[in-house]
Design a protein around this motif. Structure first.
Motif, PDB file in Angstrom:
ATOM      1  N   CYS A 144       0.864  -1.182   0.000  1.00  0.00           N
ATOM      2  CA  CYS A 144       0.000   0.000   0.000  1.00  0.00           C
ATOM      3  C   CYS A 144       0.902   1.233   0.000  1.00  0.00           C
ATOM      4  O   CYS A 144       2.070   1.161   0.369  1.00  0.00           O
ATOM      5  CB  CYS A 144      -0.858   0.051   1.265  1.00  0.00           C
ATOM      6  N   ALA A 145       0.334   2.359  -0.380  1.00  0.00           N
ATOM      7  CA  ALA A 145       1.061   3.628  -0.314  1.00  0.00           C
ATOM      8  C   ALA A 145       0.072   4.742  -0.056  1.00  0.00           C
ATOM      9  O   ALA A 145      -1.036   4.742  -0.588  1.00  0.00           O
ATOM     10  CB  ALA A 145       1.819   3.891  -1.608  1.00  0.00           C
ATOM     11  N   GLY A 146       0.500   5.694   0.774  1.00  0.00           N
ATOM     12  CA  GLY A 146      -0.309   6.872   1.054  1.00  0.00           C
ATOM     13  C   GLY A 146       0.208   8.076   0.303  1.00  0.00           C
ATOM     14  O   GLY A 146       1.238   8.010  -0.386  1.00  0.00           O
ATOM     15  N   LEU A 147      -0.493   9.177   0.458  1.00  0.00           N
ATOM     16  CA  LEU A 147      -0.060  10.399  -0.221  1.00  0.00           C
ATOM     17  C   LEU A 147       1.257  10.910   0.334  1.00  0.00           C
ATOM     18  O   LEU A 147       2.028  11.552  -0.363  1.00  0.00           O
ATOM     19  CB  LEU A 147      -1.143  11.461  -0.145  1.00  0.00           C
ATOM     20  N   THR A 148       1.508  10.614   1.607  1.00  0.00           N
ATOM     21  CA  THR A 148       2.819  10.837   2.217  1.00  0.00           C
ATOM     22  C   THR A 148       3.083   9.644   3.125  1.00  0.00           C
ATOM     23  O   THR A 148       2.153   8.893   3.457  1.00  0.00           O
ATOM     24  CB  THR A 148       2.863  12.123   3.074  1.00  0.00           C
ATOM     25  N   GLU A 149       4.305   9.480   3.555  1.00  0.00           N
ATOM     26  CA  GLU A 149       4.618   8.387   4.484  1.00  0.00           C
ATOM     27  C   GLU A 149       3.867   8.589   5.801  1.00  0.00           C
ATOM     28  O   GLU A 149       3.380   7.624   6.395  1.00  0.00           O
ATOM     29  CB  GLU A 149       6.123   8.285   4.725  1.00  0.00           C
ATOM     30  N   ALA A 150       3.741   9.840   6.249  1.00  0.00           N
ATOM     31  CA  ALA A 150       3.010  10.114   7.493  1.00  0.00           C
ATOM     32  C   ALA A 150       1.528   9.772   7.338  1.00  0.00           C
ATOM     33  O   ALA A 150       0.923   9.182   8.245  1.00  0.00           O
ATOM     34  CB  ALA A 150       3.177  11.577   7.899  1.00  0.00           C
ATOM     35  N   ASP A 151       0.937  10.107   6.191  1.00  0.00           N
ATOM     36  CA  ASP A 151      -0.470   9.768   5.953  1.00  0.00           C
ATOM     37  C   ASP A 151      -0.659   8.251   5.898  1.00  0.00           C
ATOM     38  O   ASP A 151      -1.640   7.718   6.431  1.00  0.00           O
ATOM     39  CB  ASP A 151      -0.966  10.391   4.651  1.00  0.00           C
ATOM     40  N   HIS A 152       0.265   7.555   5.245  1.00  0.00           N
ATOM     41  CA  HIS A 152       0.238   6.092   5.166  1.00  0.00           C
ATOM     42  C   HIS A 152       0.237   5.512   6.584  1.00  0.00           C
ATOM     43  O   HIS A 152      -0.600   4.668   6.921  1.00  0.00           O
ATOM     44  CB  HIS A 152       1.466   5.637   4.363  1.00  0.00           C
ATOM     45  N   ARG A 153       1.152   5.983   7.414  1.00  0.00           N
ATOM     46  CA  ARG A 153       1.287   5.474   8.784  1.00  0.00           C
ATOM     47  C   ARG A 153       0.028   5.780   9.598  1.00  0.00           C
ATOM     48  O   ARG A 153      -0.456   4.923  10.335  1.00  0.00           O
ATOM     49  CB  ARG A 153       2.532   6.086   9.432  1.00  0.00           C
ATOM     50  N   ARG A 154      -0.518   6.990   9.469  1.00  0.00           N
ATOM     51  CA  ARG A 154      -1.730   7.335  10.233  1.00  0.00           C
ATOM     52  C   ARG A 154      -2.898   6.438   9.839  1.00  0.00           C
ATOM     53  O   ARG A 154      -3.684   6.007  10.694  1.00  0.00           O
ATOM     54  CB  ARG A 154      -2.098   8.809  10.020  1.00  0.00           C
ATOM     55  N   ALA A 155      -3.026   6.156   8.553  1.00  0.00           N
ATOM     56  CA  ALA A 155      -4.114   5.287   8.098  1.00  0.00           C
ATOM     57  C   ALA A 155      -3.935   3.869   8.647  1.00  0.00           C
ATOM     58  O   ALA A 155      -4.900   3.244   9.094  1.00  0.00           O
ATOM     59  CB  ALA A 155      -4.183   5.277   6.579  1.00  0.00           C
ATOM     60  N   LEU A 156      -2.705   3.371   8.602  1.00  0.00           N
ATOM     61  CA  LEU A 156      -2.447   2.036   9.163  1.00  0.00           C
ATOM     62  C   LEU A 156      -2.746   2.010  10.659  1.00  0.00           C
ATOM     63  O   LEU A 156      -3.350   1.050  11.155  1.00  0.00           O
ATOM     64  CB  LEU A 156      -0.996   1.620   8.899  1.00  0.00           C
TER      65      LEU A 156
END
Length: 182
Positions: free
Chosen positions: A146-158
């Motif tokens: 998976c990938a988010g719009l930013t690494e921080a957004d990816h981590r927050r979603a996870l």
């Protein structure tokens, strides 16, 4: 337990670095998904996000911010990227971030467990995983597919999905492959 892979929105519009909706980690997510595909031969479903022909409700101001994305359904921007061989796999198309509903339930053959991967973690993956879990499906999200719009957004979603422990499991490609082999 019957398991299906749901590949969320791996489309040109999110892969193309020149697109307003480019997902920076798209290539890494695609690599993770390509590692998963052999374990799910005949058990993969793809989803596609498309713009509505005529936005309604809250989508009206949304598309005011993104007028260049109001493309017709057959525009090549909405195509699944060619590195992912769709073949005869079902493709569920929706004008919503979340793809869960009767069509995806049927396309996954009502499998008890879904492995949900794709882009973006913080939008369509999150929306699809939460709704599928709420409908009673066990959901596994391999974070390296998976990938988010930013690494921080990816981590927050996870992290948000991890709050649904026992309904949603955050995992990785190697662990999913081991689960499917065992």
């Amino acid at each position: 337990m019957r398991t299906r892979l749901v590949v969320v929105d791996m489309q040109h519009v999110f892969a193309d670095a020149g697109s307003a909706w480019a997902t920076p980690g798209y290539a890494a997510a695609s690599a993770g998904i390509r590692r998963l595909l052999p374990a799910f031969a005949g058990g993969t479903v793809y989803t596609r996000f498309i713009a509505p022909a005529e936005p309604r409700g809250a989508w009206i101001p949304y598309y005011r911010a993104w007028p260049d994305q109001l493309l017709p359904e057959d525009d090549p921007a909405w195509d699944i990227a060619p590195e992912l061989p769709v073949g005869d796999s079902p493709v569920v198309t929706a004008t919503t971030f979340g793809k869960w509903g009767t069509e995806l339930a049927a396309a996954t053959e009502h499998a008890e467990r879904l492995v949900v991967a794709g882009v973006s973690t913080d939008c369509c993956v999150l929306s699809t995983a939460l709704a599928a879990a709420d409908a009673g499906r066990f959901v596994v999200v391999p974070e390296d597919a998976c990938a988010g719009l930013t690494e921080a957004d990816h981590r927050r979603a996870l992290d948000a999905m991890a709050l649904y422990a026992s309904l949603i499991e955050i995992s990785d490609v190697a662990s999913v492959l081991a689960m499917m082999a065992g």
